[in-house]
Design a protein around this motif. Structure first.
Motif, PDB file in Angstrom:
ATOM      1  N   SER A   1       0.853  -1.185   0.000  1.00 22.69           N
ATOM      2  CA  SER A   1       0.000   0.000   0.000  1.00 22.69           C
ATOM      3  C   SER A   1       0.891   1.237   0.000  1.00 22.69           C
ATOM      4  O   SER A   1       1.748   1.381   0.874  1.00 22.69           O
ATOM      5  CB  SER A   1      -0.911  -0.012   1.239  1.00 22.69           C
ATOM      6  OG  SER A   1      -1.824   1.064   1.187  1.00 22.69           O
ATOM      7  N   ILE A   2       0.705   2.110  -1.001  1.00 26.13           N
ATOM      8  CA  ILE A   2       1.551   3.296  -1.125  1.00 26.13           C
ATOM      9  C   ILE A   2       0.693   4.507  -1.466  1.00 26.13           C
ATOM     10  O   ILE A   2      -0.481   4.376  -1.831  1.00 26.13           O
ATOM     11  CB  ILE A   2       2.622   3.112  -2.217  1.00 26.13           C
ATOM     12  CG1 ILE A   2       1.961   2.854  -3.584  1.00 26.13           C
ATOM     13  CG2 ILE A   2       3.588   1.991  -1.859  1.00 26.13           C
ATOM     14  CD1 ILE A   2       2.944   2.837  -4.730  1.00 26.13           C
ATOM     15  N   GLN A   3       1.298   5.675  -1.341  1.00 29.53           N
ATOM     16  CA  GLN A   3       0.617   6.906  -1.705  1.00 29.53           C
ATOM     17  C   GLN A   3       0.824   7.201  -3.191  1.00 29.53           C
ATOM     18  O   GLN A   3       1.846   6.833  -3.779  1.00 29.53           O
ATOM     19  CB  GLN A   3       1.169   8.077  -0.882  1.00 29.53           C
ATOM     20  CG  GLN A   3       0.898   7.975   0.612  1.00 29.53           C
ATOM     21  CD  GLN A   3      -0.572   8.131   0.947  1.00 29.53           C
ATOM     22  OE1 GLN A   3      -1.307   8.894   0.301  1.00 29.53           O
ATOM     23  NE2 GLN A   3      -1.025   7.403   1.959  1.00 29.53           N
ATOM     24  N   GLU A   4      -0.138   7.858  -3.775  1.00 32.13           N
ATOM     25  CA  GLU A   4      -0.029   8.279  -5.172  1.00 32.13           C
ATOM     26  C   GLU A   4       1.255   9.101  -5.344  1.00 32.13           C
ATOM     27  O   GLU A   4       1.575   9.942  -4.508  1.00 32.13           O
ATOM     28  CB  GLU A   4      -1.249   9.106  -5.559  1.00 32.13           C
ATOM     29  CG  GLU A   4      -1.561   9.083  -7.037  1.00 32.13           C
ATOM     30  CD  GLU A   4      -2.951   9.636  -7.331  1.00 32.13           C
ATOM     31  OE1 GLU A   4      -3.429  10.490  -6.565  1.00 32.13           O
ATOM     32  OE2 GLU A   4      -3.538   9.214  -8.321  1.00 32.13           O
ATOM     33  N   GLY A   5       1.965   8.833  -6.420  1.00 36.49           N
ATOM     34  CA  GLY A   5       3.211   9.542  -6.696  1.00 36.49           C
ATOM     35  C   GLY A   5       4.448   8.780  -6.251  1.00 36.49           C
ATOM     36  O   GLY A   5       5.552   9.052  -6.734  1.00 36.49           O
ATOM     37  N   GLU A   6       4.297   7.849  -5.325  1.00 41.30           N
ATOM     38  CA  GLU A   6       5.433   7.041  -4.870  1.00 41.30           C
ATOM     39  C   GLU A   6       5.717   5.939  -5.878  1.00 41.30           C
ATOM     40  O   GLU A   6       4.906   5.627  -6.739  1.00 41.30           O
ATOM     41  CB  GLU A   6       5.144   6.443  -3.489  1.00 41.30           C
ATOM     42  CG  GLU A   6       5.018   7.475  -2.392  1.00 41.30           C
ATOM     43  CD  GLU A   6       4.757   6.848  -1.033  1.00 41.30           C
ATOM     44  OE1 GLU A   6       5.070   7.492  -0.015  1.00 41.30           O
ATOM     45  OE2 GLU A   6       4.226   5.719  -0.987  1.00 41.30           O
ATOM     46  N   ASN A   7       6.889   5.332  -5.719  1.00 40.34           N
ATOM     47  CA  ASN A   7       7.251   4.183  -6.553  1.00 40.34           C
ATOM     48  C   ASN A   7       6.839   2.889  -5.863  1.00 40.34           C
ATOM     49  O   ASN A   7       6.864   2.795  -4.636  1.00 40.34           O
ATOM     50  CB  ASN A   7       8.762   4.152  -6.799  1.00 40.34           C
ATOM     51  CG  ASN A   7       9.230   5.346  -7.617  1.00 40.34           C
ATOM     52  OD1 ASN A   7       8.433   6.019  -8.281  1.00 40.34           O
ATOM     53  ND2 ASN A   7      10.526   5.606  -7.579  1.00 40.34           N
ATOM     54  N   ALA A   8       6.460   1.912  -6.659  1.00 40.50           N
ATOM     55  CA  ALA A   8       6.089   0.592  -6.134  1.00 40.50           C
ATOM     56  C   ALA A   8       7.035  -0.446  -6.700  1.00 40.50           C
ATOM     57  O   ALA A   8       7.258  -0.494  -7.918  1.00 40.50           O
ATOM     58  CB  ALA A   8       4.656   0.259  -6.530  1.00 40.50           C
ATOM     59  N   THR A   9       7.605  -1.258  -5.821  1.00 48.33           N
ATOM     60  CA  THR A   9       8.507  -2.324  -6.250  1.00 48.33           C
ATOM     61  C   THR A   9       7.983  -3.662  -5.755  1.00 48.33           C
ATOM     62  O   THR A   9       7.636  -3.813  -4.592  1.00 48.33           O
ATOM     63  CB  THR A   9       9.922  -2.115  -5.694  1.00 48.33           C
ATOM     64  OG1 THR A   9      10.437  -0.875  -6.181  1.00 48.33           O
ATOM     65  CG2 THR A   9      10.837  -3.245  -6.158  1.00 48.33           C
ATOM     66  N   MET A  10       7.888  -4.610  -6.658  1.00 52.04           N
ATOM     67  CA  MET A  10       7.480  -5.966  -6.274  1.00 52.04           C
ATOM     68  C   MET A  10       8.473  -6.945  -6.875  1.00 52.04           C
ATOM     69  O   MET A  10       9.048  -6.695  -7.945  1.00 52.04           O
ATOM     70  CB  MET A  10       6.048  -6.247  -6.704  1.00 52.04           C
ATOM     71  CG  MET A  10       5.712  -5.948  -8.125  1.00 52.04           C
ATOM     72  SD  MET A  10       3.930  -5.596  -8.344  1.00 52.04           S
ATOM     73  CE  MET A  10       3.859  -3.850  -7.937  1.00 52.04           C
ATOM     74  N   ASN A  11       8.668  -8.048  -6.167  1.00 49.21           N
ATOM     75  CA  ASN A  11       9.697  -9.007  -6.532  1.00 49.21           C
ATOM     76  C   ASN A  11       9.097 -10.379  -6.819  1.00 49.21           C
ATOM     77  O   ASN A  11       8.053 -10.743  -6.278  1.00 49.21           O
ATOM     78  CB  ASN A  11      10.701  -9.139  -5.397  1.00 49.21           C
ATOM     79  CG  ASN A  11      11.298  -7.803  -5.017  1.00 49.21           C
ATOM     80  OD1 ASN A  11      11.998  -7.184  -5.791  1.00 49.21           O
ATOM     81  ND2 ASN A  11      10.990  -7.346  -3.814  1.00 49.21           N
ATOM     82  N   CYS A  12       9.804 -11.109  -7.641  1.00 48.01           N
ATOM     83  CA  CYS A  12       9.341 -12.426  -8.070  1.00 48.01           C
ATOM     84  C   CYS A  12      10.525 -13.377  -8.039  1.00 48.01           C
ATOM     85  O   CYS A  12      11.616 -13.020  -8.520  1.00 48.01           O
ATOM     86  CB  CYS A  12       8.770 -12.308  -9.481  1.00 48.01           C
ATOM     87  SG  CYS A  12       8.563 -13.839 -10.386  1.00 48.01           S
TER      88      CYS A  12
END
Lengths: 110, 117
Positions: free
Chosen positions: A12-23
């Protein structure tokens, strides 16, 4: 099971932030793909990275691949509320099978 | 463009009943897939058909059968439904590029939501 794993399970992040997900995956691969799924809908292809590539960009998406660690990451820059969805990685390994990870649920707060 | 069409969208069955999920694609794809999606489990491959006339088992084939009726259609049958088969089922298709490594993206239908009581 050949199924890959993704982390975090939820983000869960704020608009404008970067989101990183890993696999992470378990076998050798030919390519790795990332898909997006809006709630209640089918999956939609986002980007593909081949096993001989290390990084790929598409708009606000950046994908990296580390075959020595059997892992990939998806970065979404400057997130928007419309990016709220679940994201899945999928890999192929020389057969006709596409094996999906367990997914990351992203929520972008306006 | 219709893409990948699945029917029905919703179905409720009683334990032991049978049913067939239908999938059709209009993109002239040669490979088709059936997945099930359960909370926390991601998508798991049930069966796939690399080309017309061939079918193969995926990760979780038990309790299911498939038929590749023609190039366009790939059906999934539950012969005797069980509560463990309550899930969302997705059909997908892609075009294979010769005999080399797979490069095609998968195109998905909107899903069939099945509840087995």
């Amino acid at each position: 099971s050949q199924q890959g794993e993704e982390d975090p399970q939820a983000l869960s992040i704020q608009e404008g932030e970067n989101a990183t997900m890993n696999c992470s995956y378990k076998t050798s691969i030919n390519n790795l793909q990332w898909y997006r799924q809006n709630s209640g809908r089918g999956l939609v292809h986002l980007i593909l990275i081949r096993s001989n590539e290390r990084e790929k960009h598409s708009g606000r998406l950046r994908v990296t691949l580390d075959t020595s660690k059997k892992s990939s990451s998806l970065l979404i820059t400057a997130s928007r509320a419309a990016d709220t969805a679940s994201y899945f990685c999928a890999h192929t390994s020389g057969t006709y099978k596409y094996i999906f990870g367990t997914g990351t649920r992203l929520k972008v707060l306006a | 463009n219709a893409g990948v069409t699945q029917t029905p969208k919703f179905q409720v069955l009683k334990t032991g009943q049978s049913m067939t999920l239908q999938c059709a694609q209009d993109m002239n794809h040669n490979s088709m897939y059936w997945y099930r999606q359960d909370p926390g489990m991601g998508l798991r491959l049930i069966y796939y058909s690399a080309s017309e006339g061939t079918t193969d088992k995926g990760e979780v084939p038990n309790g299911y059968n498939v038929s590749r009726l023609n190039k366009r259609e790939f059906s999934l049958r539950l012969e005797s439904a069980a509560p463990s088969q309550t899930s969302v089922y997705f059909c997908a298709s892609t075009r294979m590029t010769g005999t080399g490594p797979l490069t095609g993206e998968l195109f998905f239908g909107e899903g069939s939501r099945l509840t087995v009581l």
